[in-house]
Design an enzyme around this catalytic site. Structure first.
Site, short mmCIF file in Angstrom:
data_model
loop_
_atom_site.label_atom_id
_atom_site.label_comp_id
_atom_site.label_asym_id
_atom_site.label_seq_id
_atom_site.Cartn_x
_atom_site.Cartn_y
_atom_site.Cartn_z
N ARG A 1 -2.81 5.97 -0.21
CA ARG A 1 -2.75 6.11 1.24
C ARG A 1 -2.19 7.45 1.66
O ARG A 1 -2.75 8.47 1.35
CB ARG A 1 -1.97 4.95 1.86
N ASP B 1 -6.44 -2.87 -7.83
CA ASP B 1 -7.05 -3.46 -6.64
C ASP B 1 -7.38 -4.92 -6.93
O ASP B 1 -7.58 -5.31 -8.09
CB ASP B 1 -8.31 -2.70 -6.23
N TYR C 1 -15.06 -11.51 -0.13
CA TYR C 1 -15.79 -10.28 -0.47
C TYR C 1 -17.06 -10.59 -1.26
O TYR C 1 -18.11 -9.99 -1.03
CB TYR C 1 -14.90 -9.32 -1.28
N ARG D 1 0.82 -1.21 0.00
CA ARG D 1 0.00 0.00 0.00
C ARG D 1 0.86 1.27 0.00
O ARG D 1 0.45 2.28 0.56
CB ARG D 1 -0.95 0.01 1.20
N ARG E 1 -5.58 12.28 -7.02
CA ARG E 1 -6.52 11.17 -6.96
C ARG E 1 -7.96 11.53 -7.33
O ARG E 1 -8.68 10.74 -7.93
CB ARG E 1 -6.45 10.57 -5.54
O1 CP3 Z 1 -0.09 0.56 -2.97
C1 CP3 Z 1 -0.44 -0.56 -3.29
O2 CP3 Z 1 -0.29 -1.56 -2.56
C2 CP3 Z 1 -1.03 -0.77 -4.67
C3 CP3 Z 1 -2.41 -0.72 -4.81
C4 CP3 Z 1 -3.33 -1.64 -4.07
C5 CP3 Z 1 -4.61 -1.21 -3.66
N1 CP3 Z 1 -5.30 -2.27 -3.17
C6 CP3 Z 1 -5.11 0.19 -3.82
C7 CP3 Z 1 -6.18 0.64 -2.92
C8 CP3 Z 1 -3.23 -3.00 -3.74
C9 CP3 Z 1 -2.05 -3.94 -3.91
C10 CP3 Z 1 -4.48 -3.39 -3.18
C11 CP3 Z 1 -4.77 -4.78 -2.78
C12 CP3 Z 1 -5.95 -5.02 -1.95
N2 CP3 Z 1 -7.20 -4.49 -2.08
C13 CP3 Z 1 -6.00 -5.97 -0.90
C14 CP3 Z 1 -4.83 -6.82 -0.48
C15 CP3 Z 1 -3.85 -6.03 0.32
C16 CP3 Z 1 -4.18 -5.86 1.76
O3 CP3 Z 1 -4.24 -4.71 2.22
O4 CP3 Z 1 -4.35 -6.88 2.44
C17 CP3 Z 1 -7.29 -5.96 -0.35
C18 CP3 Z 1 -7.76 -6.79 0.79
C19 CP3 Z 1 -8.05 -5.03 -1.11
C20 CP3 Z 1 -9.47 -4.65 -0.96
C21 CP3 Z 1 -9.57 -3.21 -0.57
N3 CP3 Z 1 -9.54 -2.15 -1.47
C22 CP3 Z 1 -9.60 -2.67 0.73
C23 CP3 Z 1 -9.66 -3.47 2.01
C24 CP3 Z 1 -9.58 -1.26 0.59
C25 CP3 Z 1 -9.45 -0.24 1.70
C26 CP3 Z 1 -10.61 0.52 2.08
C27 CP3 Z 1 -10.10 1.79 2.80
O5 CP3 Z 1 -10.44 2.87 2.31
O6 CP3 Z 1 -9.36 1.67 3.77
C28 CP3 Z 1 -9.55 -0.96 -0.79
C29 CP3 Z 1 -9.48 0.39 -1.37
C30 CP3 Z 1 -8.12 0.77 -1.82
N4 CP3 Z 1 -7.36 0.00 -2.66
C31 CP3 Z 1 -7.42 1.97 -1.51
C32 CP3 Z 1 -6.20 1.90 -2.22
C33 CP3 Z 1 -5.12 2.95 -2.29
C34 CP3 Z 1 -7.90 3.12 -0.60
C35 CP3 Z 1 -9.10 3.84 -1.07
C36 CP3 Z 1 -8.94 4.85 -2.18
O7 CP3 Z 1 -7.88 5.47 -2.42
O8 CP3 Z 1 -9.99 5.09 -2.82
#
Ligand code: CP3
Length: 367
Positions: A45, A90, A165, A41, A54
């Site tokens: 973030r 994602d 999910y 991540r 973004r």
């Molecule tokens: O920086 C990186 O790692 C690359 C991008 C990436 C994202 N998601 C972007 C993202 C990666 C590798 C993921 C993988 C992902 N997505 C996982 C596995 C990694 C882990 O954390 O265990 C999982 C479980 C997901 C599903 C998911 N997508 C979640 C749980 C969330 C978070 C919700 C939140 O807001 O906290 C997302 C949204 C997400 N995916 C964000 C990002 C940068 C944040 C929201 C956004 O910017 O809109």
């Protein structure tokens, strides 16, 4: 600067092999070579430059814009000087792209409007055609393979984590519906896993074809399962997933959270690197995986909110416990927390590069 696409940059025998790829293969560096580091991540973030570009729509819209996604992938490489980039995408992108009805809600995570409930829902999981369904992902990877100076990690969600999910419909603490389906209708569970493995394999292969140099499979929530249940209901599918990308000859990383009891089984899926969260010290994790498997981790991301001297000590502890083992990719035990000061991660990278050793030898009997 264009990346070094010459054979020597990817040839495991070459001294020019990128530190990240070398560590994934467990190839010793010379004295003074650096321990590679990147952060899960890292893209998105906490970076202010991320928030600036973004916009406010769904992350799925941002991912569908290749120029924007490539820029967000590059931001942490520029700022932190990390040794690998992770594609800004994602784990739900393939299921979203085939029309399962998944969205990612800010602050919540993936939400499914009509969750997976029975055999009829299998028809909603048609095969992925990456060129037609996710052309934007491939375009982002192509842009990045021209612009990056470090390897790009492509990724997919593991079938268990994606299934959780689809079945729960939103993030869950108990995985109650998922476990009920798994144990209550094993035949349907295995069919669902088969479909999700196919999606992951096709997606991963397309990312490597477009230029990704390593693959990570996120089974983030597999730690909810006991070893015997993981072995029966998940491992055969993870094994097929990794076998079907083995010929690509890029390092394969397998990651989960709370998976200390599963590290050996996750290695047995046929991978080069196992991700370790912060709950199991690296030296203990080493005893749980076969000798040829490298480890990735495992600084506690929440600890990074503490003052720098505390973070520095914890970073040094990870390095000390690794004892110069060449098969170590430094990372957090899970993703960067949104509230983290990016300056702390800059310091972590500097410290790992300055003090990390990857030249062995390790004490007799350590492994
Ligand atoms: O920086 C990186 O790692 C690359 C991008 C990436 C994202 N998601 C972007 C993202 C990666 C590798 C993921 C993988 C992902 N997505 C996982 C596995 C990694 C882990 O954390 O265990 C999982 C479980 C997901 C599903 C998911 N997508 C979640 C749980 C969330 C978070 C919700 C939140 O807001 O906290 C997302 C949204 C997400 N995916 C964000 C990002 C940068 C944040 C929201 C956004 O910017 O809109």
């Amino acid at each position: 600067m264009p990346p070094d696409q010459s054979a020597s940059a990817t040839d495991p025998a070459s001294p020019d092999l990128a530190p990240f790829l070398r560590a994934c293969r467990g190839i010793p560096g010379g004295p003074g070579d650096r321990v590679p580091v990147w952060f899960m991540r890292q893209a998105g973030r906490s970076l202010p430059e991320y928030r600036a570009v973004r916009g406010s729509g769904s992350i799925l819209d941002a991912i569908a814009d290749p120029e924007l996604s490539a820029e967000i992938t590059l931001q942490p490489v520029r700022r932190y000087g990390v040794d690998a980039a992770i594609l800004y995408s994602d784990i739900v992108v393939p299921v979203h792209a085939i029309g399962f009805g998944v969205d990612v809600v800010p602050g919540v995570g993936p939400v499914v409007s009509d969750p997976f409930r029975g055999a009829a829902d299998l028809d909603r999981l048609r095969p992925l055609d990456p060129e037609a369904d996710t052309p934007y992902v491939l375009e982002t990877v192509r842009i990045l393979s021209r612009e990056l100076t470090v390897p790009l990690i492509g990724f997919a969600g593991a079938p268990f984590t994606v299934a959780s999910y689809l079945i729960e419909g939103r993030p869950s603490r108990t995985y109650g519906l998922t476990k009920a389906l798994m144990h209550g209708d094993p035949a349907l569970w295995h069919e669902l896993m088969d479909r999700l493995v196919d999606l992951a394999v096709v997606s991963l292969r397309s990312q490597v074809d477009a230029g990704a140099q390593a693959l990570q499979v996120f089974d983030s929530w597999a730690g909810a399962l006991s070893p015997p249940v993981y072995q029966q209901f998940v491992l055969p599918h993870s094994r097929r997933l990794f076998a079907e990308v083995a010929d690509l000859d890029v390092p394969r990383i397998h990651f989960g959270v709370g998976t200390g009891e599963l590290l050996g089984l996750m290695a047995a899926a046929g991978v080069d690197v196992v991700g370790v969260d912060w709950r199991v010290p690296i030296d203990v994790a080493r005893t749980r995986v076969p000798e040829h498997v490298a480890l990735q981790g495992n600084l506690d991301p929440a600890l990074c909110l503490a003052p720098w001297d505390v973070v520095a000590e914890a970073t040094r502890d990870v390095l000390t416990r690794n004892a110069g083992h060449p098969g170590h990719v430094f990372n957090l035990g899970h993703g960067v927390l949104p509230e983290l000061d990016p300056g702390i991660l800059e310091q972590v990278v500097e410290l790992v590069h300055a003090e990390g050793r990857c030249d062995g030898p390790f004490p007799e009997g350590e492994r």
